[in-house]
Design a protein around this motif. Structure first.
Motif, PDB file in Angstrom:
ATOM      1  N   SER A  77       0.831  -1.208   0.000  1.00  0.00           N
ATOM      2  CA  SER A  77       0.000   0.000   0.000  1.00  0.00           C
ATOM      3  C   SER A  77       0.862   1.253   0.000  1.00  0.00           C
ATOM      4  O   SER A  77       0.582   2.219  -0.735  1.00  0.00           O
ATOM      5  N   MET A  78       1.916   1.259   0.806  1.00  0.00           N
ATOM      6  CA  MET A  78       2.807   2.420   0.860  1.00  0.00           C
ATOM      7  C   MET A  78       3.475   2.659  -0.491  1.00  0.00           C
ATOM      8  O   MET A  78       3.580   3.809  -0.959  1.00  0.00           O
ATOM      9  N   VAL A  79       3.923   1.591  -1.137  1.00  0.00           N
ATOM     10  CA  VAL A  79       4.560   1.730  -2.451  1.00  0.00           C
ATOM     11  C   VAL A  79       3.568   2.276  -3.470  1.00  0.00           C
ATOM     12  O   VAL A  79       3.905   3.162  -4.277  1.00  0.00           O
ATOM     13  N   GLN A  80       2.337   1.785  -3.443  1.00  0.00           N
ATOM     14  CA  GLN A  80       1.327   2.288  -4.382  1.00  0.00           C
ATOM     15  C   GLN A  80       0.993   3.743  -4.090  1.00  0.00           C
ATOM     16  O   GLN A  80       0.820   4.547  -5.019  1.00  0.00           O
ATOM     17  N   VAL A  81       0.898   4.103  -2.821  1.00  0.00           N
ATOM     18  CA  VAL A  81       0.642   5.500  -2.453  1.00  0.00           C
ATOM     19  C   VAL A  81       1.747   6.402  -2.987  1.00  0.00           C
ATOM     20  O   VAL A  81       1.483   7.485  -3.545  1.00  0.00           O
ATOM     21  N   LYS A  82       3.005   5.953  -2.837  1.00  0.00           N
ATOM     22  CA  LYS A  82       4.125   6.787  -3.305  1.00  0.00           C
ATOM     23  C   LYS A  82       4.141   6.898  -4.823  1.00  0.00           C
ATOM     24  O   LYS A  82       4.476   7.965  -5.364  1.00  0.00           O
ATOM     25  N   ALA A  83       3.800   5.818  -5.532  1.00  0.00           N
ATOM     26  CA  ALA A  83       3.754   5.879  -6.992  1.00  0.00           C
ATOM     27  C   ALA A  83       2.737   6.919  -7.455  1.00  0.00           C
ATOM     28  O   ALA A  83       3.007   7.724  -8.369  1.00  0.00           O
ATOM     29  N   GLU A  84       1.566   6.938  -6.830  1.00  0.00           N
ATOM     30  CA  GLU A  84       0.539   7.928  -7.196  1.00  0.00           C
ATOM     31  C   GLU A  84       0.920   9.321  -6.718  1.00  0.00           C
ATOM     32  O   GLU A  84       0.715  10.313  -7.427  1.00  0.00           O
ATOM     33  N   HIS A  85       1.494   9.401  -5.514  1.00  0.00           N
ATOM     34  CA  HIS A  85       1.854  10.695  -4.925  1.00  0.00           C
ATOM     35  C   HIS A  85       2.880  11.428  -5.788  1.00  0.00           C
ATOM     36  O   HIS A  85       2.712  12.626  -6.092  1.00  0.00           O
ATOM     37  N   PHE A  86       3.920  10.728  -6.212  1.00  0.00           N
ATOM     38  CA  PHE A  86       4.972  11.401  -6.989  1.00  0.00           C
ATOM     39  C   PHE A  86       4.551  11.638  -8.430  1.00  0.00           C
ATOM     40  O   PHE A  86       5.037  12.574  -9.059  1.00  0.00           O
ATOM     41  N   ARG A  87       3.642  10.825  -8.950  1.00  0.00           N
ATOM     42  CA  ARG A  87       3.086  11.133 -10.273  1.00  0.00           C
ATOM     43  C   ARG A  87       2.267  12.415 -10.203  1.00  0.00           C
ATOM     44  O   ARG A  87       2.314  13.250 -11.122  1.00  0.00           O
ATOM     45  N   ALA A  88       1.541  12.586  -9.113  1.00  0.00           N
ATOM     46  CA  ALA A  88       0.781  13.827  -8.929  1.00  0.00           C
ATOM     47  C   ALA A  88       1.718  15.023  -8.807  1.00  0.00           C
ATOM     48  O   ALA A  88       1.455  16.095  -9.386  1.00  0.00           O
ATOM     49  N   LEU A  89       2.810  14.875  -8.057  1.00  0.00           N
ATOM     50  CA  LEU A  89       3.774  15.973  -7.931  1.00  0.00           C
ATOM     51  C   LEU A  89       4.394  16.321  -9.279  1.00  0.00           C
ATOM     52  O   LEU A  89       4.691  17.495  -9.551  1.00  0.00           O
ATOM     53  N   SER A  90       4.589  15.315 -10.124  1.00  0.00           N
ATOM     54  CA  SER A  90       5.139  15.571 -11.452  1.00  0.00           C
ATOM     55  C   SER A  90       4.208  16.464 -12.265  1.00  0.00           C
ATOM     56  O   SER A  90       4.635  17.460 -12.871  1.00  0.00           O
ATOM     57  N   HIS A  91       2.911  16.128 -12.271  1.00  0.00           N
ATOM     58  CA  HIS A  91       1.948  16.957 -13.015  1.00  0.00           C
ATOM     59  C   HIS A  91       1.808  18.341 -12.382  1.00  0.00           C
ATOM     60  O   HIS A  91       1.644  19.343 -13.096  1.00  0.00           O
ATOM     61  N   TYR A  92       1.873  18.411 -11.060  1.00  0.00           N
ATOM     62  CA  TYR A  92       1.751  19.711 -10.401  1.00  0.00           C
ATOM     63  C   TYR A  92       2.908  20.628 -10.792  1.00  0.00           C
ATOM     64  O   TYR A  92       2.697  21.812 -11.103  1.00  0.00           O
ATOM     65  N   ASN A  93       4.123  20.106 -10.780  1.00  0.00           N
ATOM     66  CA  ASN A  93       5.282  20.932 -11.152  1.00  0.00           C
ATOM     67  C   ASN A  93       5.239  21.329 -12.619  1.00  0.00           C
ATOM     68  O   ASN A  93       5.707  22.414 -12.983  1.00  0.00           O
ATOM     69  N   ALA A  94       4.681  20.462 -13.472  1.00  0.00           N
ATOM     70  CA  ALA A  94       4.509  20.831 -14.882  1.00  0.00           C
ATOM     71  C   ALA A  94       3.554  22.011 -15.014  1.00  0.00           C
ATOM     72  O   ALA A  94       3.792  22.952 -15.793  1.00  0.00           O
ATOM     73  N   ALA A  95       2.467  21.991 -14.252  1.00  0.00           N
ATOM     74  CA  ALA A  95       1.504  23.096 -14.290  1.00  0.00           C
ATOM     75  C   ALA A  95       2.123  24.388 -13.782  1.00  0.00           C
ATOM     76  O   ALA A  95       1.901  25.470 -14.353  1.00  0.00           O
ATOM     77  N   VAL A  96       2.896  24.286 -12.713  1.00  0.00           N
ATOM     78  CA  VAL A  96       3.566  25.475 -12.168  1.00  0.00           C
ATOM     79  C   VAL A  96       4.521  26.056 -13.193  1.00  0.00           C
ATOM     80  O   VAL A  96       4.610  27.285 -13.370  1.00  0.00           O
ATOM     81  N   ALA A  97       5.265  25.200 -13.905  1.00  0.00           N
ATOM     82  CA  ALA A  97       6.205  25.681 -14.923  1.00  0.00           C
ATOM     83  C   ALA A  97       5.478  26.412 -16.044  1.00  0.00           C
ATOM     84  O   ALA A  97       5.930  27.449 -16.527  1.00  0.00           O
ATOM     85  N   LEU A  98       4.337  25.877 -16.461  1.00  0.00           N
ATOM     86  CA  LEU A  98       3.613  26.477 -17.589  1.00  0.00           C
ATOM     87  C   LEU A  98       2.896  27.767 -17.217  1.00  0.00           C
ATOM     88  O   LEU A  98       2.786  28.684 -18.040  1.00  0.00           O
ATOM     89  N   CYS A  99       2.395  27.860 -15.984  1.00  0.00           N
ATOM     90  CA  CYS A  99       1.528  28.984 -15.627  1.00  0.00           C
ATOM     91  C   CYS A  99       2.223  30.070 -14.811  1.00  0.00           C
ATOM     92  O   CYS A  99       1.812  31.229 -14.861  1.00  0.00           O
ATOM     93  N   ASP A 100       3.243  29.728 -14.061  1.00  0.00           N
ATOM     94  CA  ASP A 100       3.844  30.701 -13.144  1.00  0.00           C
ATOM     95  C   ASP A 100       5.186  31.244 -13.603  1.00  0.00           C
ATOM     96  O   ASP A 100       5.752  32.109 -12.946  1.00  0.00           O
TER      97      ASP A 100
END
Length: 685
Positions: A359-382
């Motif tokens: 469960s922890m490994v799956q949580v981290k896989a989803e968590h860091f994928r979300a951080l990847s998309h978040y940083n992409a959005a920050v790069a494009l908009c900010d």
């Protein structure tokens, strides 16, 4: 109902070394023995970690008891023909199986207790996954070692009680290593000392009669073997487990702590990988190939997570391209955790790995994928200003290489120039980030153990709220277009994790039983005749013998009709004592001086003749000589004695070495070299 211990396997564990032999340094001082000064933790201490280990040990013992009862009941069930007895035994078996299941669930919960091993820092970081140590029973080696010393070496075993006690104390200490460098050195010292124990007391043609009991790190199932390789493999496993605990406890709010965590997890991966490649026939699941492969990948994933934390901590630049690189780093962490999750889903590992780990490994896989998309959005908009300052060509190249597939909509070159297009693409990435965050929180909520980890809940809630706020900020009332699907992001890292193999030479050891003599001659796999005492007197033509080497000095030649031949000396004899004084470790010059200065009454020499010698005993005798000559210390044995067994207890090298039929052995305090190479040490009298 008591039966034989169920975990005793028919196939014994063995370790096969790779082509590159280990360098095992030693402090071999002639006639001295300093002993170990390292001690384990106080087993009665009441720290959180010690309490956890005590509970693990108690459950391991209860599991052992239940499994013995189950084995006895199963034997009775198969043996009896009485229907009533069969029904009674079947009922008892159901109770035993229920108890075992409850104990295993309790142990799984303890093994999933990650918070005990985490840092005490107030910094908010995603918890790491540490590994608990394997537990072992006490082993009394006193009687077996005394028997070997008396029967094989012909020595008074009572004179070696101090050495036996020191070995027993060292093993007792390594059962409770401290969670720091001293604990690692203690485990490594005992591991290195097992090499000498193997050479001294474990011949290939017989067993010592000692059983080594170890409990599975995750399930608590006991295993028992007589092979010393099982003891060595279990100690090496604990080296890797201790590294995971050291890595998990680092304060990762600063780069220094992150670097220490990276080093610890890389060394843990190296220990598990070395165990996987060099040890076979493991009796417990935690040391099986699939489990070790999973642990190696898990450690590499945690290294990659630390790399991402260091990048985010050290990146002060808010440039567009820099922010894209941060997103790629997060995507890389997600990818390696997804690979770990696939490994945990394999047939042989799926039912073994704790549910909280998966469960922890799956949580981290989803968590860091979300951080990847978040940083992409920050790069494009900010970072619109940084795009203009950096130039369209460089930014366009970075964006073209950023996505796995080309996003739907206008060309990327137009997206860079148009703020509205950048906002729409950034919003698409934020939508993916929110979805991934929600999935991570859903998986987190399904695991009771993870729900108890407040810091993990705090991290997931914080980043989820941050993405929602950013999405709300970018959402407009007049935006009626459906948000596009953002493509996946290319994963890339600036620091590829390494697997740091264990370096056994970092902890020098002294052979506890070195008083038995140099290992080149006095080992468990060698055979020699009884000690002969000869009286040698100098004649008119001298003593009539040629000496070579040292430790012990070899009679390389005897002059026909000379004094030495008449006294009973033969070519190939070893001088082990002179006038009753032990000369096993004597140097060439010392023996020469004694013989030259002998009076008219002559000198009494104690002699042994080596009959057989398994050359494999010298395959790993790679040590530093007392003189510090490292080049000569790397001399290895070549060749194999005729007719000897090709299946020793511990097979350290899969490949046969080339070379002649003679064995090349180190001279000095531990080894002997081929006679033709030692003309400078040859003396004739």
């Amino acid at each position: 109902m008591m039966g034989e211990e169920p975990a005793t396997r028919e196939t014994e564990m063995s370790d096969a070394g790779s082509d590159e032999e280990l360098e095992l340094p030693a402090r071999m001082e002639e006639g001295s023995h300093n002993g170990s000064i390292r001690k384990g933790c106080d087993p009665c201490s009441q720290t959180q970690r010690s309490k956890l280990q005590h509970r693990r040990a108690r459950i391991n013992q209860q599991i052992n008891k239940e499994m013995r009862m189950r084995a006895g009941a199963e034997n009775l069930f198969r043996a009896t023909t009485n229907t009533k007895v069969k029904e009674t035994v079947a009922l008892e078996l159901s109770f035993v199986n229920s108890n075992l299941q409850l104990l295993k669930e309790e142990l799984e919960e303890l093994n999933s207790n990650m918070e005990v091993y985490q840092t005490e820092s107030e910094a908010i970081n995603v918890p790491m996954i540490p590994l608990g140590l394997k537990e072992t029973k006490e082993v009394d080696l006193t009687v077996p070692l005394k028997d070997i010393i008396c029967e094989h070496y012909g020595e008074d075993s009572s004179l070696f009680e101090k050495e036996i006690k020191e070995l027993m104390e060292l093993r007792q200490a390594m059962r409770t290593p401290s969670r720091n460098e001293a604990g690692l050195e203690l485990l490594m010292e005992y591991y290195n000392q097992l090499y000498y124990l193997d050479q001294r007391f474990f011949p290939s043609h017989r067993t010592l009669g000692v059983h080594f009991h170890w409990y599975d790190s995750l399930t608590g199932v006991p295993s028992c073997q007589r092979a010393l390789a099982f003891e060595k493999g279990s100690v090496l496993f604990n080296v890797g487990a201790l590294y995971t605990q050291i890595g998990a406890r680092q304060d990762r709010s600063a780069t220094a702590g992150i670097d220490r965590a990276i080093d610890a997890f890389q060394r843990a991966a190296g220990a598990f990988n070395y165990l996987k490649e060099n040890f076979s026939n493991a009796p417990s699941l935690d040391m099986s190939g699939p489990s070790l492969c999973m642990l190696v990948r898990l450690m590499i994933a945690q290294v990659q997570e630390c790399v991402f934390e260091r990048v985010t901590l050290t990146t002060q630049d808010t440039h567009f391209i820099t922010q894209l690189q941060v997103a790629k780093e997060a995507a890389r962490v997600s990818d390696v955790y997804s690979l770990v999750l696939q490994t945990m889903s394999q047939t042989l590992v799926k039912d073994y790995v704790p549910f909280s780990w998966a469960s922890m490994v799956q949580v981290k896989a989803e968590h860091f994928r979300a951080l990847s998309h978040y940083n992409a959005a920050v790069a494009l908009c900010d970072h619109t200003q940084s795009i203009e300052e950096g130039g369209d060509e460089e930014s366009a190249k970075a964006l073209f290489q950023f996505h796995v597939s080309t996003p739907a909509g206008p060309p990327l070159s137009q997206v860079l120039r148009d703020p509205e297009d950048r906002r729409k693409l950034g919003k698409a990435h934020l939508r993916c980030a929110v979805i991934r965050h929600e999935e991570a929180m859903r998986v987190h909520g399904l695991c009771k153990i993870l729900r108890k980890m407040d810091i993990l809940q705090e991290v997931l809630s914080f980043v989820y709220k941050r993405s929602l706020d950013k999405y709300s900020e970018m959402d407009r009332e007049d935006d009626f277009e459906e948000t596009a699907e953002a493509p996946e992001i290319h994963s890339q890292t600036q620091h590829k994790p390494d697997i740091t193999a264990p370096n056994f030479s970092t902890v020098p050891v002294t052979d506890i039983f070195q008083r038995l003599g140099p290992l080149s001659v006095f080992c468990a796999r060698a055979r020699w005749g009884p000690v002969r005492v000869v009286s040698l007197q100098r004649g008119d033509g001298g003593l009539g013998l040629t000496l070579r080497g040292d430790s012990p000095v070899l009679v390389a030649g005897v002059v026909p009709g000379g004094c030495a031949q008449e006294a009973g000396l033969r070519e190939g004899d070893y001088i082990v004592a002179v006038d009753g004084e032990d000369f096993k470790w004597a140097k060439h010059g010392e023996v020469v001086h004694i013989l030259k200065s002998c009076s008219d009454r002559g000198v009494q020499l104690s002699i042994i003749t080596l009959h057989t010698h398994d050359t494999q005993v010298d395959r790993r005798q790679v040590m530093l000589s007392p003189s510090g000559d490292e080049a000569n210390a790397r001399q290895r044995t070549m060749g194999r004695a005729k007719g000897q067994s090709t299946a020793p207890l511990l097979n350290w090298n899969r490949k046969k070495n080339g070379g002649g039929g003679r064995a090349t052995k180190r001279l000095g305090s531990t080894f002997s070299l081929p006679f033709g190479n030692l003309r400078d040490s040859e003396s004739m009298y």
